[in-house]
Scaffold this motif. Sequence first.
Motif, PDB file in Angstrom:
ATOM      1  N   GLN A  17       0.791  -1.218   0.000  1.00 43.99           N
ATOM      2  CA  GLN A  17       0.000   0.000   0.000  1.00 43.99           C
ATOM      3  C   GLN A  17       0.828   1.276   0.000  1.00 43.99           C
ATOM      4  O   GLN A  17       0.348   2.332  -0.400  1.00 43.99           O
ATOM      5  CB  GLN A  17      -0.965   0.024   1.189  1.00 43.99           C
ATOM      6  CG  GLN A  17      -0.299   0.242   2.542  1.00 43.99           C
ATOM      7  CD  GLN A  17      -1.308   0.325   3.663  1.00 43.99           C
ATOM      8  OE1 GLN A  17      -1.566  -0.651   4.363  1.00 43.99           O
ATOM      9  NE2 GLN A  17      -1.888   1.497   3.824  1.00 43.99           N
ATOM     10  N   TYR A  18       2.087   1.216   0.425  1.00 49.98           N
ATOM     11  CA  TYR A  18       2.908   2.427   0.449  1.00 49.98           C
ATOM     12  C   TYR A  18       3.817   2.557  -0.771  1.00 49.98           C
ATOM     13  O   TYR A  18       4.565   3.522  -0.889  1.00 49.98           O
ATOM     14  CB  TYR A  18       3.744   2.481   1.733  1.00 49.98           C
ATOM     15  CG  TYR A  18       2.900   2.502   2.978  1.00 49.98           C
ATOM     16  CD1 TYR A  18       2.184   3.635   3.346  1.00 49.98           C
ATOM     17  CD2 TYR A  18       2.796   1.369   3.789  1.00 49.98           C
ATOM     18  CE1 TYR A  18       1.396   3.660   4.479  1.00 49.98           C
ATOM     19  CE2 TYR A  18       2.010   1.376   4.937  1.00 49.98           C
ATOM     20  CZ  TYR A  18       1.319   2.525   5.272  1.00 49.98           C
ATOM     21  OH  TYR A  18       0.531   2.540   6.406  1.00 49.98           O
ATOM     22  N   TRP A  19       3.731   1.585  -1.673  1.00 45.40           N
ATOM     23  CA  TRP A  19       4.475   1.656  -2.924  1.00 45.40           C
ATOM     24  C   TRP A  19       3.650   2.423  -3.948  1.00 45.40           C
ATOM     25  O   TRP A  19       2.462   2.161  -4.133  1.00 45.40           O
ATOM     26  CB  TRP A  19       4.767   0.267  -3.476  1.00 45.40           C
ATOM     27  CG  TRP A  19       5.912  -0.449  -2.840  1.00 45.40           C
ATOM     28  CD1 TRP A  19       5.851  -1.414  -1.867  1.00 45.40           C
ATOM     29  CD2 TRP A  19       7.299  -0.273  -3.124  1.00 45.40           C
ATOM     30  NE1 TRP A  19       7.103  -1.845  -1.539  1.00 45.40           N
ATOM     31  CE2 TRP A  19       8.024  -1.164  -2.296  1.00 45.40           C
ATOM     32  CE3 TRP A  19       8.001   0.552  -4.018  1.00 45.40           C
ATOM     33  CZ2 TRP A  19       9.403  -1.256  -2.330  1.00 45.40           C
ATOM     34  CZ3 TRP A  19       9.384   0.463  -4.047  1.00 45.40           C
ATOM     35  CH2 TRP A  19      10.072  -0.436  -3.217  1.00 45.40           C
ATOM     36  N   ASN A  20       4.284   3.355  -4.655  1.00 46.69           N
ATOM     37  CA  ASN A  20       3.625   4.109  -5.720  1.00 46.69           C
ATOM     38  C   ASN A  20       4.524   4.135  -6.951  1.00 46.69           C
ATOM     39  O   ASN A  20       5.635   4.659  -6.897  1.00 46.69           O
ATOM     40  CB  ASN A  20       3.351   5.549  -5.271  1.00 46.69           C
ATOM     41  CG  ASN A  20       2.402   5.621  -4.089  1.00 46.69           C
ATOM     42  OD1 ASN A  20       1.196   5.526  -4.230  1.00 46.69           O
ATOM     43  ND2 ASN A  20       2.968   5.776  -2.890  1.00 46.69           N
ATOM     44  N   PHE A  21       4.025   3.566  -8.029  1.00 48.49           N
ATOM     45  CA  PHE A  21       4.741   3.613  -9.307  1.00 48.49           C
ATOM     46  C   PHE A  21       3.999   4.589 -10.212  1.00 48.49           C
ATOM     47  O   PHE A  21       2.824   4.376 -10.547  1.00 48.49           O
ATOM     48  CB  PHE A  21       4.813   2.226  -9.937  1.00 48.49           C
ATOM     49  CG  PHE A  21       5.692   1.270  -9.168  1.00 48.49           C
ATOM     50  CD1 PHE A  21       7.046   1.168  -9.446  1.00 48.49           C
ATOM     51  CD2 PHE A  21       5.157   0.479  -8.155  1.00 48.49           C
ATOM     52  CE1 PHE A  21       7.853   0.294  -8.726  1.00 48.49           C
ATOM     53  CE2 PHE A  21       5.963  -0.394  -7.431  1.00 48.49           C
ATOM     54  CZ  PHE A  21       7.312  -0.489  -7.723  1.00 48.49           C
ATOM     55  N   LEU A  22       4.680   5.668 -10.590  1.00 49.53           N
ATOM     56  CA  LEU A  22       4.050   6.729 -11.365  1.00 49.53           C
ATOM     57  C   LEU A  22       4.650   6.799 -12.764  1.00 49.53           C
ATOM     58  O   LEU A  22       5.874   6.857 -12.918  1.00 49.53           O
ATOM     59  CB  LEU A  22       4.234   8.081 -10.672  1.00 49.53           C
ATOM     60  CG  LEU A  22       3.781   8.180  -9.209  1.00 49.53           C
ATOM     61  CD1 LEU A  22       3.922   9.616  -8.724  1.00 49.53           C
ATOM     62  CD2 LEU A  22       2.357   7.680  -9.013  1.00 49.53           C
ATOM     63  N   VAL A  23       3.768   6.798 -13.758  1.00 53.05           N
ATOM     64  CA  VAL A  23       4.202   6.931 -15.145  1.00 53.05           C
ATOM     65  C   VAL A  23       4.287   8.413 -15.497  1.00 53.05           C
ATOM     66  O   VAL A  23       3.306   9.153 -15.350  1.00 53.05           O
ATOM     67  CB  VAL A  23       3.229   6.221 -16.101  1.00 53.05           C
ATOM     68  CG1 VAL A  23       3.693   6.377 -17.553  1.00 53.05           C
ATOM     69  CG2 VAL A  23       3.117   4.735 -15.751  1.00 53.05           C
ATOM     70  N   VAL A  24       5.463   8.846 -15.928  1.00 53.52           N
ATOM     71  CA  VAL A  24       5.677  10.240 -16.326  1.00 53.52           C
ATOM     72  C   VAL A  24       6.423  10.244 -17.660  1.00 53.52           C
ATOM     73  O   VAL A  24       7.036   9.243 -18.047  1.00 53.52           O
ATOM     74  CB  VAL A  24       6.505  11.010 -15.273  1.00 53.52           C
ATOM     75  CG1 VAL A  24       5.766  11.096 -13.947  1.00 53.52           C
ATOM     76  CG2 VAL A  24       7.871  10.363 -15.062  1.00 53.52           C
ATOM     77  N   ASP A  25       6.355  11.368 -18.362  1.00 49.75           N
ATOM     78  CA  ASP A  25       7.180  11.457 -19.568  1.00 49.75           C
ATOM     79  C   ASP A  25       8.589  11.886 -19.186  1.00 49.75           C
ATOM     80  O   ASP A  25       8.856  12.261 -18.040  1.00 49.75           O
ATOM     81  CB  ASP A  25       6.552  12.392 -20.608  1.00 49.75           C
ATOM     82  CG  ASP A  25       6.395  13.825 -20.111  1.00 49.75           C
ATOM     83  OD1 ASP A  25       7.163  14.247 -19.226  1.00 49.75           O
ATOM     84  OD2 ASP A  25       5.501  14.528 -20.612  1.00 49.75           O
ATOM     85  N   LYS A  26       9.502  11.812 -20.137  1.00 51.68           N
ATOM     86  CA  LYS A  26      10.914  12.089 -19.847  1.00 51.68           C
ATOM     87  C   LYS A  26      11.104  13.524 -19.333  1.00 51.68           C
ATOM     88  O   LYS A  26      11.927  13.762 -18.444  1.00 51.68           O
ATOM     89  CB  LYS A  26      11.756  11.880 -21.108  1.00 51.68           C
ATOM     90  CG  LYS A  26      12.199  10.445 -21.342  1.00 51.68           C
ATOM     91  CD  LYS A  26      13.325  10.061 -20.387  1.00 51.68           C
ATOM     92  CE  LYS A  26      13.823   8.646 -20.619  1.00 51.68           C
ATOM     93  NZ  LYS A  26      14.552   8.501 -21.894  1.00 51.68           N
TER      94      LYS A  26
END
Length: 227
Positions: A122-131
């Motif tokens: 629950q404390y892991w966050n994977f965020l998709v961002v551009d370069k």
Amino acid sequence: MKKKIILGVLFLLPIFIVLLLLFTNHNYTPLPVIKNNVADLVNYESIEKRDSIQFEGKITILGFLGDNVKDRKINVLNLNQKIYKRFSGFKHFQLVMLVTSGQEEEIKNLKQEISRFSDELQYWNFLVVDKAELNRIFLGLESPLALDPYGSSDYMYIIDKDKNLRGRFDDRSKVEIREGAPTYMLHGYNTTIISDLSGKMTDDLRILFVEYRGKKSDKRRQEDLKK
């Protein structure tokens, strides 16, 4: 019976000492602020579909995986074993890993591997961002360390609840100090070196949690005085 009591004391004493060191509010040096007011997250997509992920109000471990998740797997697993398991019970704690588009399947596989060693994520966050967004966040740290061509790094960073980068002004070992080596700073923690995680990062996070616990107690005392 006497032997059981002695064994019980020997078992519980180290735990008591650790808790005492962890929760005492005095006799510690606050963790230095290396950079004030780092850039916050703006354009991202949460793989976990969480509404809002921000640095403010959280003690954050920030990592850059870029488009090299597969080769950074060991970094994340080391972090999970040495840091996440120790601190996942604390409120206002989170891990934020920045990845670029196209890494979703690799993240899915990585999270399955993490879950083999952790009860929950629950404390892991994977965020998709551009370069561009990934580089903007990294440059906002003003770190002398660099990202590789894939936008990833072995180093991860501690950001406090006030959006400040924390680290060390003097990261010399006792031997280096004794030998008169020049002072150098610690901006990020190398997640390929287990001693950096179980030693430096663990110690520094404990100091930071104690610091905020002390601030909370001071605020409560001030409110009581006003009343």
